[in-house]
Write a protein that holds these residues in place. Structure first.
Motif, PDB file in Angstrom:
ATOM      1  N   MET A 250       0.883  -1.006  -0.035  1.00 49.37           N
ATOM      2  CA  MET A 250      -0.046   0.000   0.021  1.00 49.37           C
ATOM      3  C   MET A 250       0.815   1.301  -0.209  1.00 49.37           C
ATOM      4  O   MET A 250       1.656   1.362   0.964  1.00 49.37           O
ATOM      5  CB  MET A 250      -0.815  -0.167   1.068  1.00 49.37           C
ATOM      6  CG  MET A 250      -1.728  -1.173   1.161  1.00 49.37           C
ATOM      7  SD  MET A 250      -3.304  -1.013   2.465  1.00 49.37           S
ATOM      8  CE  MET A 250      -2.469  -1.298   3.866  1.00 49.37           C
ATOM      9  N   TRP A 251       0.948   1.956  -0.980  1.00 53.17           N
ATOM     10  CA  TRP A 251       1.657   3.122  -1.344  1.00 53.17           C
ATOM     11  C   TRP A 251       1.140   4.433  -0.781  1.00 53.17           C
ATOM     12  O   TRP A 251      -0.065   4.779  -0.922  1.00 53.17           O
ATOM     13  CB  TRP A 251       1.950   3.154  -2.950  1.00 53.17           C
ATOM     14  CG  TRP A 251       2.771   2.299  -3.413  1.00 53.17           C
ATOM     15  CD1 TRP A 251       2.528   1.196  -4.127  1.00 53.17           C
ATOM     16  CD2 TRP A 251       4.231   2.346  -3.406  1.00 53.17           C
ATOM     17  NE1 TRP A 251       3.743   0.383  -4.586  1.00 53.17           N
ATOM     18  CE2 TRP A 251       4.683   1.194  -3.924  1.00 53.17           C
ATOM     19  CE3 TRP A 251       5.168   2.992  -2.765  1.00 53.17           C
ATOM     20  CZ2 TRP A 251       6.193   0.941  -4.305  1.00 53.17           C
ATOM     21  CZ3 TRP A 251       6.469   2.684  -2.766  1.00 53.17           C
ATOM     22  CH2 TRP A 251       7.129   1.622  -3.686  1.00 53.17           C
ATOM     23  N   PRO A 252       1.995   5.185  -0.267  1.00 52.98           N
ATOM     24  CA  PRO A 252       1.750   6.662  -0.118  1.00 52.98           C
ATOM     25  C   PRO A 252       1.675   7.316  -1.439  1.00 52.98           C
ATOM     26  O   PRO A 252       2.044   6.748  -2.409  1.00 52.98           O
ATOM     27  CB  PRO A 252       2.933   7.125   1.017  1.00 52.98           C
ATOM     28  CG  PRO A 252       3.919   6.246   0.531  1.00 52.98           C
ATOM     29  CD  PRO A 252       3.413   4.946   0.015  1.00 52.98           C
ATOM     30  N   ALA A 253       0.954   8.393  -1.325  1.00 56.91           N
ATOM     31  CA  ALA A 253       0.946   9.447  -2.556  1.00 56.91           C
ATOM     32  C   ALA A 253       2.506   9.575  -3.165  1.00 56.91           C
ATOM     33  O   ALA A 253       3.304   9.838  -2.305  1.00 56.91           O
ATOM     34  CB  ALA A 253       0.244  10.761  -2.484  1.00 56.91           C
ATOM     35  N   SER A 254       2.616   9.630  -4.439  1.00 61.06           N
ATOM     36  CA  SER A 254       4.023   9.805  -5.118  1.00 61.06           C
ATOM     37  C   SER A 254       4.730  10.877  -4.404  1.00 61.06           C
ATOM     38  O   SER A 254       5.969  10.637  -4.327  1.00 61.06           O
ATOM     39  CB  SER A 254       3.769   9.889  -6.555  1.00 61.06           C
ATOM     40  OG  SER A 254       3.188  10.967  -6.799  1.00 61.06           O
ATOM     41  N   GLU A 255       4.229  12.003  -4.174  1.00 63.07           N
ATOM     42  CA  GLU A 255       4.923  13.040  -3.683  1.00 63.07           C
ATOM     43  C   GLU A 255       5.404  12.784  -2.426  1.00 63.07           C
ATOM     44  O   GLU A 255       6.147  13.805  -1.710  1.00 63.07           O
ATOM     45  CB  GLU A 255       4.294  14.313  -3.708  1.00 63.07           C
ATOM     46  CG  GLU A 255       2.867  14.370  -2.877  1.00 63.07           C
ATOM     47  CD  GLU A 255       1.803  13.936  -3.673  1.00 63.07           C
ATOM     48  OE1 GLU A 255       0.399  14.118  -2.940  1.00 63.07           O
ATOM     49  OE2 GLU A 255       1.833  13.203  -4.456  1.00 63.07           O
ATOM     50  N   LYS A 256       4.917  11.990  -1.462  1.00 64.66           N
ATOM     51  CA  LYS A 256       5.209  11.550  -0.317  1.00 64.66           C
ATOM     52  C   LYS A 256       6.301  10.537  -0.092  1.00 64.66           C
ATOM     53  O   LYS A 256       6.970  10.370   0.947  1.00 64.66           O
ATOM     54  CB  LYS A 256       4.159  11.391   0.687  1.00 64.66           C
ATOM     55  CG  LYS A 256       3.122  12.506   0.775  1.00 64.66           C
ATOM     56  CD  LYS A 256       1.963  11.942   1.824  1.00 64.66           C
ATOM     57  CE  LYS A 256       0.986  13.145   2.053  1.00 64.66           C
ATOM     58  NZ  LYS A 256       1.513  14.242   2.735  1.00 64.66           N
ATOM     59  N   ARG A 257       6.690  10.020  -1.289  1.00 62.19           N
ATOM     60  CA  ARG A 257       7.692   8.640  -1.120  1.00 62.19           C
ATOM     61  C   ARG A 257       9.027   9.463  -1.321  1.00 62.19           C
ATOM     62  O   ARG A 257       9.383  10.485  -1.542  1.00 62.19           O
ATOM     63  CB  ARG A 257       7.483   7.973  -2.521  1.00 62.19           C
ATOM     64  CG  ARG A 257       6.003   7.509  -2.566  1.00 62.19           C
ATOM     65  CD  ARG A 257       6.051   6.609  -3.838  1.00 62.19           C
ATOM     66  NE  ARG A 257       4.493   6.162  -4.055  1.00 62.19           N
ATOM     67  CZ  ARG A 257       4.032   5.682  -5.050  1.00 62.19           C
ATOM     68  NH1 ARG A 257       4.813   5.121  -6.288  1.00 62.19           N
ATOM     69  NH2 ARG A 257       2.685   5.469  -5.283  1.00 62.19           N
ATOM     70  N   LYS A 258       9.732   8.549  -0.538  1.00 59.50           N
ATOM     71  CA  LYS A 258      11.183   8.700  -0.155  1.00 59.50           C
ATOM     72  C   LYS A 258      12.083   7.727  -0.777  1.00 59.50           C
ATOM     73  O   LYS A 258      11.804   6.316  -1.192  1.00 59.50           O
ATOM     74  CB  LYS A 258      11.532   8.888   1.209  1.00 59.50           C
ATOM     75  CG  LYS A 258      10.609   9.849   1.969  1.00 59.50           C
ATOM     76  CD  LYS A 258      11.179  11.222   1.652  1.00 59.50           C
ATOM     77  CE  LYS A 258      10.337  12.303   2.509  1.00 59.50           C
ATOM     78  NZ  LYS A 258      10.593  13.520   2.141  1.00 59.50           N
ATOM     79  N   VAL A 259      13.411   8.068  -0.911  1.00 58.16           N
ATOM     80  CA  VAL A 259      14.591   7.093  -1.196  1.00 58.16           C
ATOM     81  C   VAL A 259      15.558   7.205  -0.368  1.00 58.16           C
ATOM     82  O   VAL A 259      16.052   7.973  -0.053  1.00 58.16           O
ATOM     83  CB  VAL A 259      15.075   7.178  -2.749  1.00 58.16           C
ATOM     84  CG1 VAL A 259      16.139   6.082  -2.920  1.00 58.16           C
ATOM     85  CG2 VAL A 259      13.942   7.200  -3.754  1.00 58.16           C
ATOM     86  N   PRO A 260      15.699   6.043   0.770  1.00 52.85           N
ATOM     87  CA  PRO A 260      15.003   4.679   0.493  1.00 52.85           C
ATOM     88  C   PRO A 260      13.731   4.974   1.114  1.00 52.85           C
ATOM     89  O   PRO A 260      13.242   5.831   2.028  1.00 52.85           O
ATOM     90  CB  PRO A 260      15.673   3.770   1.336  1.00 52.85           C
ATOM     91  CG  PRO A 260      16.373   4.796   2.449  1.00 52.85           C
ATOM     92  CD  PRO A 260      16.821   6.057   1.566  1.00 52.85           C
ATOM     93  N   GLN A 261      12.583   4.170   0.850  1.00 57.18           N
ATOM     94  CA  GLN A 261      11.156   4.209   1.276  1.00 57.18           C
ATOM     95  C   GLN A 261      11.109   3.649   2.632  1.00 57.18           C
ATOM     96  O   GLN A 261      11.155   2.332   2.711  1.00 57.18           O
ATOM     97  CB  GLN A 261      10.316   3.484   0.119  1.00 57.18           C
ATOM     98  CG  GLN A 261       8.802   3.365   0.457  1.00 57.18           C
ATOM     99  CD  GLN A 261       8.273   4.890   0.720  1.00 57.18           C
ATOM    100  OE1 GLN A 261       8.473   5.701  -0.272  1.00 57.18           O
ATOM    101  NE2 GLN A 261       7.494   5.022   1.551  1.00 57.18           N
ATOM    102  N   PRO A 262      10.561   4.776   3.521  1.00 57.65           N
ATOM    103  CA  PRO A 262      10.242   4.045   4.818  1.00 57.65           C
ATOM    104  C   PRO A 262       8.938   3.078   4.614  1.00 57.65           C
ATOM    105  O   PRO A 262       8.173   3.262   3.990  1.00 57.65           O
ATOM    106  CB  PRO A 262      10.112   5.090   5.821  1.00 57.65           C
ATOM    107  CG  PRO A 262       9.787   6.254   4.821  1.00 57.65           C
ATOM    108  CD  PRO A 262      10.578   6.015   3.682  1.00 57.65           C
TER     109      PRO A 262
ATOM    110  N   LEU B 258       0.386   6.120   5.603  1.00 57.46           N
ATOM    111  CA  LEU B 258       0.537   6.398   4.039  1.00 57.46           C
ATOM    112  C   LEU B 258       0.729   7.975   4.034  1.00 57.46           C
ATOM    113  O   LEU B 258       1.364   8.593   3.377  1.00 57.46           O
ATOM    114  CB  LEU B 258      -0.880   6.132   3.172  1.00 57.46           C
ATOM    115  CG  LEU B 258      -0.930   4.513   3.078  1.00 57.46           C
ATOM    116  CD1 LEU B 258      -2.051   4.295   2.043  1.00 57.46           C
ATOM    117  CD2 LEU B 258       0.398   3.806   2.991  1.00 57.46           C
ATOM    118  N   GLU B 259      -0.351   8.822   4.823  1.00 54.81           N
ATOM    119  CA  GLU B 259      -0.244  10.217   4.858  1.00 54.81           C
ATOM    120  C   GLU B 259       1.051  10.622   5.391  1.00 54.81           C
ATOM    121  O   GLU B 259       1.505  11.706   5.037  1.00 54.81           O
ATOM    122  CB  GLU B 259      -1.233  10.730   5.909  1.00 54.81           C
ATOM    123  CG  GLU B 259      -1.175  12.053   6.094  1.00 54.81           C
ATOM    124  CD  GLU B 259      -1.603  13.086   4.956  1.00 54.81           C
ATOM    125  OE1 GLU B 259      -1.296  14.057   5.009  1.00 54.81           O
ATOM    126  OE2 GLU B 259      -2.047  12.594   4.085  1.00 54.81           O
ATOM    127  N   ALA B 260       1.909   9.750   6.235  1.00 58.17           N
ATOM    128  CA  ALA B 260       3.181  10.380   6.791  1.00 58.17           C
ATOM    129  C   ALA B 260       4.142   9.854   5.839  1.00 58.17           C
ATOM    130  O   ALA B 260       5.412  10.038   6.191  1.00 58.17           O
ATOM    131  CB  ALA B 260       3.265   9.570   8.204  1.00 58.17           C
TER     132      ALA B 260
END
Length: 548
Positions: free
Chosen positions: A50-62, A86-88
C-alpha cells in the motif's frame, strides 16, 4: 517484420519472463487492498504494497512490514491506522503464507518479500514490524532472527506464545510436525522463548493489549515480553498500553491508538535514516494514551470526530472534560487541545469537531456538542470513563457553546443524557443580541452585520431574527437547574466584550446557580495569561470540586 528483428523481440520477451518469474506482475486478482497500492506474487505467495502518494515517497522508502496478511487482512477496522502511515509517507507491505504461525516457512516468505523490496524496489533496510493477533507470531519469529533488519516492533494484541494461540495441536502442521514433536522442540520455535533477543538488541516495542483477552492472554504474551525488556534493563524501550476490560475484539480504540501510530511512523522513518520532526504525529507521551478520530456521530455523509486523551496508568474510571474549540464557529478544529494537561491530573479529555458555519447553521453546532456528550456516556465502559461526571470547557465560540450546554433544557425524548455536570467558559459570547459585530453601530453597516460571524451562525442577522438569537444565547436560557460555572475573561478583550461574561455571571447567581467569574488582568481574547499557573489551579480546583 524482418526475421532478425522478430528473433530479437522473442529473446527480449523470454528475458522478461525469466526476470519476472519470481515476481508476478501486479494483478487485481492477486489481492484486494483497502487502500491504494499493488499486489503481486513472491515465490508464488500473494504479496502487496500500500503506497503513499507519489509526492510523499522517499528513497529509501520507509515502510511497515505487516502481518498477518490473509485474504481478509488488512481489513476495514485497520483502515484509519494505515491511512495515517500513508499520509506520513510510510508504505505498508505484507505477504500471505496462510496459517503459518511464524514457522520456518513463514520466515522464508518474509525474507523473500524483504529481499524483493529492499533489493529491487528501493525500500529501507529496516522496516517497523506490525503484528496484529496471530500476526505477532509472524513478525516476532522473523525479528529474533533478523534483529539487524528491524527498526521497531508494534502490536495489537499480538501472539508471542504458541501455547496460548493457536495451541500446539493447531500449530503443528505449519511446522510439519506432530503436536508432540513440536512440544519437544518448543524452545526452538516458540517466539516468546527467544524474544529476549529483541530486548538485548535494543529494538523499541509498542503494544496495545486488553487485560480481558482470553484468546491471546495478556500475561503470557505482551506482559512476558515486557518483563524480558525489564530484565535486560531496557524497560524504557517497551511501551505496553493495557485497556482494562477489553478482550480480543474490534474495539475502536485498538485501531485508533495514536501512540501506536506515532511509534510506527517514527520507527519506520528511523529505519530509513530519516530524522523525525516534531509534528502532528508526535503528540503522545508515556503518561497519556490517545485515541484519534473516533466517530461520535454523523451528519448525512459527514463523520463527526473526536480525540480522546486518557491517563495511561489509570485502572479506574476517570471523569471527563469535553473541550470545544473556538474560531468564530467558522474555523478551528479538535487538533489543538489546550486542555490535555488535565490528563496528568487524573482526567480524560475529549476534544471534538463540530459542524462549522460553511457546513451548517444553528442549531447544528449545539446538536453536535450534545451528541458528543451522549457518545461519551454510551462508550464510557469501553474507555473506562466516568459517564456520570462530565464537564464542558471551551473558548470564544467554544465558550458560547459550552455555556449553552450548561443552560439549555435537554431535548425531549433524549434517551441518553447530554447534560454536563460543570462548565468552564473562556470568554464566550453569551448574548448574541448585544454582541457589537451583530449591530449596525460605531460605523458598521448593515452589510457588515450581514457578514458577521453571528449572522453566519444563525443564517440571518440578529436584527432579522431576534428570537433565534435568544435561543442561541446562554444569557436567555439561565435557570436554577443549570450546571455550576467557572467563567474566565480578559479585561483587555476587544473581540468579546467583558460585559458579556459579567452580565451572564450575575444572572446565574441571581438564579441561584453556582458561578465564579475570574477577570484575567491584561489579557485579551486568549493569550499566554490564560496559561498561568494560578489559572490552571483555579480550573483544576473547579473540576475537582464538581467531578470528584
Amino acid at each position: 517484420m524482418n526475421k532478425w528483428i522478430f528473433r530479437r523481440f522473442q529473446i527480449v520477451c523470454l528475458l522478461m519472463l525469466i526476470c519476472f518469474d519470481a515476481i508476478a506482475p501486479a494483478d487485481e486478482g492477486v489481492k484486494k487492498l483497502i487502500l491504494p497500492g499493488e499486489s503481486f506474487l513472491v515465490d508464488d505467495h500473494p504479496a502487496f504494497i500500500m503506497w503513499p502518494a507519489s509526492e510523499k515517497r522517499k528513497v529509501p522508502q520507509p515502510w511497515v512490514f505487516y502481518a498477518p496478511t490473509l485474504p481478509a487482512y488488512p481489513d476495514k477496522h485497520e483502515k484509519w491506522m494505515h491511512e495515517q502511515f500513508l499520509e506520513a509517507g510510510i508504505a505498508v507491505a505484507g505477504i500471505d503464507i496462510g496459517e503459518a504461525y511464524g514457522s520456518p516457512r513463514a520466515q522464508q516468505a518474509f525474507t523473500a518479500l524483504y529481499e524483493e523490496l529492499v533489493g529491487n524496489r528501493g525500500f529501507a533496510p529496516k522496516p517497523c514490524l506490525l503484528g496484529r493477533s496471530r500476526g505477532g507470531l509472524w513478525v516476532s519469529s522473523w525479528a529474533v532472527k533478523n534483529t539487524d533488519k528491524v527498526s521497531g516492533l508494534a502490536g495489537i494484541y499480538p501472539v508471542f506464545d504458541l501455547n496460548t494461540y493457536p495451541g500446539l495441536k493447531r500449530a503443528a502442521p505449519a511446522f510439519e510436525m506432530t503436536a508432540e514433536e513440536l512440544e519437544k522442540q518448543l524452545d526452538l520455535f516458540n517466539p516468546i522463548a527467544k524474544t529476549s533477543a529483541l530486548a538485548e538488541a535494543g529494538i523499541p516495542v509498542c503494544i496495545i493489549h486488553g487485560n480481558a483477552d482470553t484468546v491471546v492472554p495478556l500475561h503470557e504474551n505482551s506482559e512476558t515480553l515486557q518483563t524480558q525488556y525489564k530484565q535486560a534493563d531496557k524497560s524504557k524501550l517497551c511501551q505496553l498500553m493495557v485497556p482494562h476490560g477489553q478482550g480480543h475484539n474490534f474495539w475502536t480504540g485498538f485501531f485508533h491508538c495514536q501512540n501506536l501510530v506515532e511509534f510506527t511512523i517514527e520507527r519506520a522513518k528511523a529505519g530509513a535514516g530519516l530524522k523525525v520532526k516534531n509534528s502532528k504525529h508526535q503528540q503522545s507521551s508515556a503518561d497519556t494514551v490517545i485515541y484519534k478520530d473516533l466517530e461520535y456521530s454523523r451528519a448525512g455523509e459527514q463523520a463527526l470526530l473526536l480525540d480522546l486523551y486518557r491517563p495511561a496508568e489509570s485502572t479506574e474510571v476517570v471523569p471527563v472534560i469535553v473541550w470545544v474549540h473556538g474560531g468564530g464557529w467558522k474555523n478551528g478544529s479538535k487538533n489543538r487541545c489546550p486542555a490535555t494537561w488535565l490528563v496528568e491530573q487524573g482526567y480524560a479529555v475529549v476534544s471534538i469537531n463540530y459542524r462549522l458555519t460553511d457546513q451548517a447553521q444553528w442549531p447544528a453546532q449545539i446538536e453536535d456538542c450534545r451528541a458528543a456528550v451522549r457518545w461519551v456516556r454510551e462508550n464510557a465502559a469501553g474507555f473506562q470513563l466516568d459517564g456520570d461526571h462530565i464537564a464542558a470547557w471551551g473558548s470564544s465560540a467554544g465558550g458560547h457553546l459550552v455555556a449553552l450546554m450548561g443552560t439549555l433544557d435537554a431535548p425531549k425524548n433524549e434517551k441518553t443524557s447530554s447534560r454536563v455536570q460543570a462548565v468552564c467558559d473562556w470568554f464566550g459570547p453569551t448574548d448574541l443580541l448585544t454582541m457589537p459585530p451583530n449591530l449596525p453601530e460605531n460605523g458598521r453597516t448593515l452589510e457588515d452585520v450581514a457578514n458577521s460571524n453571528g449572522a453566519k451562525l444563525l443564517g440571518k442577522t440578529v436584527i432579522e431574527h431576534p428570537e433565534l438569537a435568544k435561543q442561541a444565547s446562554a444569557y436567555y436560557q439561565v435557570s436554577a437547574e443549570d450546571s455550576p460555572f467557572l467563567i474566565m475573561h480578559g479585561d483587555k478583550d476587544f473581540n468579546v466584550p467583558l460585559i458579556q461574561s459579567q452580565k451572564f455571571h450575575d444572572k446565574l447567581q441571581e438564579a441561584g446557580v453556582s458561578s465564579t467569574l475570574i477577570i484575567v488582568p491584561e489579557a485579551g481574547h486568549g493569550g499566554k495569561e490564560f496559561q498561568a499557573p494560578e489559572i490552571q489551579e483555579a480550573i483544576k480546583s473547579f473540576f475537582d470540586k464538581h467531578l470528584h
